[in-house]
Design an enzyme around this catalytic site. Structure first.
Site, mmCIF file in Angstrom:
data_model
loop_
_atom_site.group_PDB
_atom_site.id
_atom_site.type_symbol
_atom_site.label_atom_id
_atom_site.label_comp_id
_atom_site.label_asym_id
_atom_site.label_seq_id
_atom_site.Cartn_x
_atom_site.Cartn_y
_atom_site.Cartn_z
ATOM 1 N N ARG A 17 29.382 31.450 18.712
ATOM 2 C CA ARG A 17 28.322 32.376 19.126
ATOM 3 C C ARG A 17 28.559 33.757 18.524
ATOM 4 N NH1 ARG A 17 25.463 30.615 23.716
ATOM 5 N NH2 ARG A 17 26.374 28.803 24.765
ATOM 6 N N VAL A 66 41.345 29.697 24.375
ATOM 7 C CA VAL A 66 42.453 30.517 23.885
ATOM 8 C C VAL A 66 43.182 31.245 25.003
ATOM 9 C CG1 VAL A 66 41.441 30.815 21.605
ATOM 10 C CG2 VAL A 66 40.973 32.509 23.396
ATOM 11 N N TYR A 155 38.856 45.610 29.766
ATOM 12 C CA TYR A 155 38.445 45.218 28.414
ATOM 13 C C TYR A 155 38.907 46.255 27.383
ATOM 14 C CZ TYR A 155 35.318 44.177 24.486
ATOM 15 O OH TYR A 155 34.802 43.886 23.238
ATOM 16 N N ALA A 157 41.276 48.394 27.678
ATOM 17 C CA ALA A 157 42.740 48.378 27.608
ATOM 18 C C ALA A 157 43.225 47.284 26.665
ATOM 19 C CB ALA A 157 43.330 48.180 29.003
#
Length: 249
Positions: A17, A66, A155, A157
């Site tokens: 995506r 992941v 996010y 960070a």
């Protein structure tokens, strides 16, 4: 000038995506063999598989989360099995959420950090035996990491830490001929805009257009191009850098 990646073996995480998909297709069309992964089944996966079948090369689209170390390790093992080596790695997979910091649960902090940062550590580490001199690692960061964004402390960070990881690895892996860089997107228009109500999408376009020097959002192709540059020999003396692709935000 067209960027050629003929015969190169490239691993791109989160490639079905948005930005990741654009990178996968651009690399494949430039002549690379591309291995990419996804977390959830869906039409985006099926359509990417169809597009890659029509693109010359040995391409693979496999399921791997992941955020799970065992699945990352399996992804690297598959790259070794299918290709025997890697010439490039693009750490693109990521997630985001919007939560006031005072209300941010520990498990949500961990989910965002693990997917956006820890995954990159593990992908790079497990890919190292497959990477030789002249290879390139590209980490997808965020322009927001430098600016700071309310409700996204977790996010930003993670993305800021990605820059530090990149700079350290550029110095550590440089003697082996491995380059490591960050591409930091601004606001890129992906298919997510198509899924919004039309009035909301237009309002977002107008808002962000006012914040950029070029007075518009970026395209996926405009983000993929510098990634391909960093994967190619054209950037052979570029490492430890952050390339902002943000329209002058």
């Amino acid at each position: 000038m067209d960027i050629a990646l003929h015969g190169r073996k490239i691993l791109v995480t989160g490639g079905t995506r948005g930005i990741g998909r654009g990178i996968v297709l651009a690399a494949a069309r430039a002549g690379a063999d591309v291995l990419t992964c996804y977390r959830q089944e869906g039409e985006a996966v099926d359509s990417l598989v169809r597009e890659l079948k029509e693109t010359p090369g040995e391409h693979h689209v496999v399921r791997a989360d992941v955020a799970r170390i065992d699945e990352v390790d399996g992804l690297a093992a598959l790259a070794q099995q299918r290709y025997g080596r890697l010439d490039g790695v693009v750490n693109n997979a990521g997630v985001i959420s919007h939560v006031p910091f005072a209300e941010l649960p520990a498990d949500e902090w961990s989910r965002i950090i693990d997917t956006n940062l820890t995954a990159a550590y593990r992908v790079i580490q497990q890919s190292l035996p497959l990477l030789g001199a002249g290879s390139s690692i590209v980490n997808i960061g965020s322009r927001g990491a430098a600016a700071g964004i309310p409700l996204r402390a977790h996010y930003t960070a993670a993305k800021a830490a990605m820059t530090g990881l990149t700079r350290s690895l550029a110095k550590e892996l440089g003697p082996r001929g491995i380059r490591v860089n960050v591409v930091a997107p601004g606001v890129i228009e992906t298919e997510a805009f198509d899924a919004m109500p039309a009035d909301r999408a237009e309002a977002l376009r107008a808002t962000y257009a006012q914040k950029t020097s070029l007075a518009r959002l970026g395209t996926v192709a405009e983000l993929a191009a510098p990634v391909l540059f960093l994967l190619s020999d054209l950037s052979g003396y570029v490492t430890g850098e952050t390339v902002n692709v943000d329209g002058g935000i």
